[in-house]
Write an enzyme that holds these catalytic residues in place. Structure first.
Site, mmCIF file in Angstrom:
data_model
loop_
_atom_site.group_PDB
_atom_site.id
_atom_site.type_symbol
_atom_site.label_atom_id
_atom_site.label_comp_id
_atom_site.label_asym_id
_atom_site.label_seq_id
_atom_site.Cartn_x
_atom_site.Cartn_y
_atom_site.Cartn_z
ATOM 1 N N ASP A 8 0.742 -1.422 0.010
ATOM 2 C CA ASP A 8 0.077 0.080 0.075
ATOM 3 C C ASP A 8 0.851 1.325 0.036
ATOM 4 O O ASP A 8 0.222 2.406 -0.043
ATOM 5 C CB ASP A 8 -0.972 -0.152 1.032
ATOM 6 N N GLY A 9 2.172 1.180 0.202
ATOM 7 C CA GLY A 9 3.153 2.593 0.122
ATOM 8 C C GLY A 9 2.952 3.411 1.371
ATOM 9 O O GLY A 9 3.488 4.402 1.270
ATOM 10 N N ARG B 265 13.175 10.817 6.983
ATOM 11 C CA ARG B 265 14.363 10.595 7.605
ATOM 12 C C ARG B 265 15.303 11.157 6.442
ATOM 13 O O ARG B 265 15.246 11.646 5.571
ATOM 14 C CB ARG B 265 14.404 9.111 7.560
ATOM 15 N N ARG C 252 21.867 1.742 -1.401
ATOM 16 C CA ARG C 252 22.181 0.560 -0.650
ATOM 17 C C ARG C 252 22.965 -0.445 -1.419
ATOM 18 O O ARG C 252 23.134 -0.270 -2.678
ATOM 19 C CB ARG C 252 20.622 -0.231 -0.373
ATOM 20 N N ASP D 188 19.435 -5.228 0.773
ATOM 21 C CA ASP D 188 18.734 -3.895 0.446
ATOM 22 C C ASP D 188 18.539 -2.824 1.422
ATOM 23 O O ASP D 188 18.178 -1.899 1.337
ATOM 24 C CB ASP D 188 17.406 -4.098 -0.266
ATOM 25 N N ASP E 258 17.207 1.362 7.548
ATOM 26 C CA ASP E 258 16.002 0.859 7.544
ATOM 27 C C ASP E 258 15.605 0.056 9.019
ATOM 28 O O ASP E 258 15.822 -1.192 9.228
ATOM 29 C CB ASP E 258 15.851 -0.318 6.441
#
Ligand code: AMP
Ligand code: MG
Length: 487
Positions: A125-126, A176, A183, A252, A262
């Protein structure tokens, strides 16, 4: 100090050809509200903290209004997830809106996380939920407070829009910051697509922008790989030394700058345990605490492989050989400091390992023990330390060796304690602390606990006596908190 309109924006990533990203506008979020704002991060981009009070600020951070001069883009990458190559990932819910070059000449890329779908969203859904945004916000700032390289966080905005995970939650967007969000997987994607000219372009961009001292070297790609590998090794050594588990060390999620990147189902270990798994979904324990150093080199090998079109294979292998010594040197240095040892002796690593071993057997709290170890006085009783162990004799044996070792460098107890308190944090972001802040935020829209933790964790090595309760191990109710990949 600048306003939103006068930030010094640049778009170095956006100057790369379009194959590296997709231009996407954020998806608006109805009726956003400010959940938390980090004035320290604002200073990184020369933003006047008073700007956070503007309606425009909220609109920009929610993705409802463009930042003047912004050129939002979602970055393409792929990566190895839990050991298997996934040909296309990319920013599925993040948008880089621009890069600020601050008055000190530092570059900070601004990324909205949770700002809606992109071409890389696949079936998702983003969006990001408030729960996980709070965790990332607090942990990235806590890591910075600990002195560990990391992405930073400027603010969280929330909205009542429902987001469906295991349960219905609400949406949030995190802003952020990092010099770059590139990456390992940003390189892998072009290697596996056999688009080697793009690999070279990306390497040139990263080297020129972030490793300028290497730019003119004839063997710059090799030296770049060495530098990334050594930074990664040192980063993971630092994680180990504070008892941090990342939880999803897929390639990633590995930063080309050696930053912690992340934050998902991460955890600060409480009882010392090499097998500690913070990610409830990681049933095989691939990313268990004690495995992180090995996964680091595994991931470095993936990066090395991806760079083989630019670097002869023997040189890639030579670069990989640099991982272990860099890791061992940094970890040994950190553990020596945690033990309060000023000089190095050959037996020190074993002394540290043996301590960890008896801590594991007794399930001793890692952070509390090392903080308390600063009070150790050879010759005096050490009941507050000893009583933490089930096998007290095992601790006695270790303590005798430790006392003898300390005697050999004749450090003063008071002076050593000060040194140790600078490297053994009193406060880390224990899961239950984050959980309390999350529950207040999600049930009562009370964000005060987030700000309290933010301030506390900026100074994790200071006593902060009025906050002593925050140094306690998880209470019984919190033993069952499960953190999964869902975010
Ligand atoms: P992560 O496990 O958070 O590192 O994410 C792995 C990949 O899934 C990345 O490409 C993310 O952008 C993507 N992703 C994770 N969650 C979502 C989401 N809710 N919507 C779109 N993409 C997502
Ligand atoms: Mg990720």
């Amino acid at each position: 100090m600048r306003t939103l309109e006068t930030l010094n924006l640049d778009h170095s990533y956006g100057r790369l050809p379009p194959v590296f990203y997709s231009r996407v506008e954020p998806t608006p979020l109805a009726d956003p509200y400010l959940v938390s704002f980090n004035d320290e991060a604002a200073r990184l981009v020369d933003l006047d903290p008073a700007e956070a009070k503007r309606e425009k600020f909220l609109a920009v951070m929610a993705g409802n209004a463009p930042l003047n001069g912004s050129e939002p883009l979602a970055m393409l990458y792929s990566g190895h997830q839990f050991g298997a190559y996934v040909p296309q990932l990319g920013d599925g819910r993040a948008l880089q809106i621009g890069e600020v070059i601050n008055d000190r000449g530092e570059r900070w890329a601004l990324q909205l996380k949770g700002s809606g779908q992109t071409p890389y969203s696949r079936m998702a859904d983003g969006r990001a939920v408030l729960r996980s945004s709070i965790r990332e916000y607090l942990c990235s700032e806590a890591m910075h407070g600990l002195g560990i390289p990391t992405t930073r966080a400027l603010c969280i905005v929330g909205a009542d829009e429902p987001v469906y995970r295991e349960t219905v939650e609400t949406a949030a967007v995190l802003l952020r910051l990092a010099p770059s969000h590139v990456r390992f997987g940003s390189f892998e994607v072009f290697y596996y697509r056999k688009q080697h000219e793009h690999l070279a372009l990306l390497a040139a961009h990263v080297i020129e922008t972030f490793y300028p001292e290497l730019a003119d070297a004839p063997d710059r790609y090799y030296r770049f790989l060495v530098e990334v590998i050594e930074r990664t090794a040192r980063l993971i050594a630092r994680w180990q030394a504070v008892g941090f588990s990342h939880g999803v060390m897929n390639t990633d999620n590995m930063s080309i700058l050696g930053l912690t990147l992340d934050y998902g189902p991460f955890g600060f270990m409480e009882r010392f345990d090499h097998g500690y798994i913070c990610n409830h979904s990681d049933t095989g324990g691939r990313y268990a605490y004690g495995n992180q150093p090995h996964i680091g080199i595994w991931n470095a090998a993936c990066l090395g492989q991806a760079l083989t079109p630019l670097i002869p294979v023997e040189q890639c292998n030579a670069a990989l050989q640099r991982y272990e010594p860099a890791y061992v040197e940094e970890y040994s240095r950190l553990m020596r400091a945690k033990l309060g040892l000023a000089a190095a002796e050959p037996g020190d690593p074993q002394l540290a390992l043996d301590l960890l071993d008896i801590m594991a057997k007794s399930g001793v709290d890692y952070t509390i023990f090392f903080r308390a170890l600063g009070d150790f006085q050879p010759g005096a009783g050490y009941a507050p330390l000893r009583d933490r162990f089930i096998e007290r004799e095992a601790f006695d044996g270790w303590a005798q060796r430790y006392a003898a070792r300390l005697a050999r460098e004749a450090s003063g107890d008071a002076e050593r304690r000060i040194r140790m308190n600078r490297v053994n944090p009193k406060y880390v972001l224990r899961n239950y602390l984050a959980q309390v802040a999350i529950e207040k935020a999600t049930s009562d829209k009370d964000y005060s606990e987030i700000d309290r933790l933010l301030h506390l964790l900026r100074r994790p090595y200071d006593e902060q006596p009025e906050m002593a309760a925050y140094a306690a191990p998880a209470p019984d109710w919190a033993q069952q908190i499960h953190v999964s990949c869902s975010s």
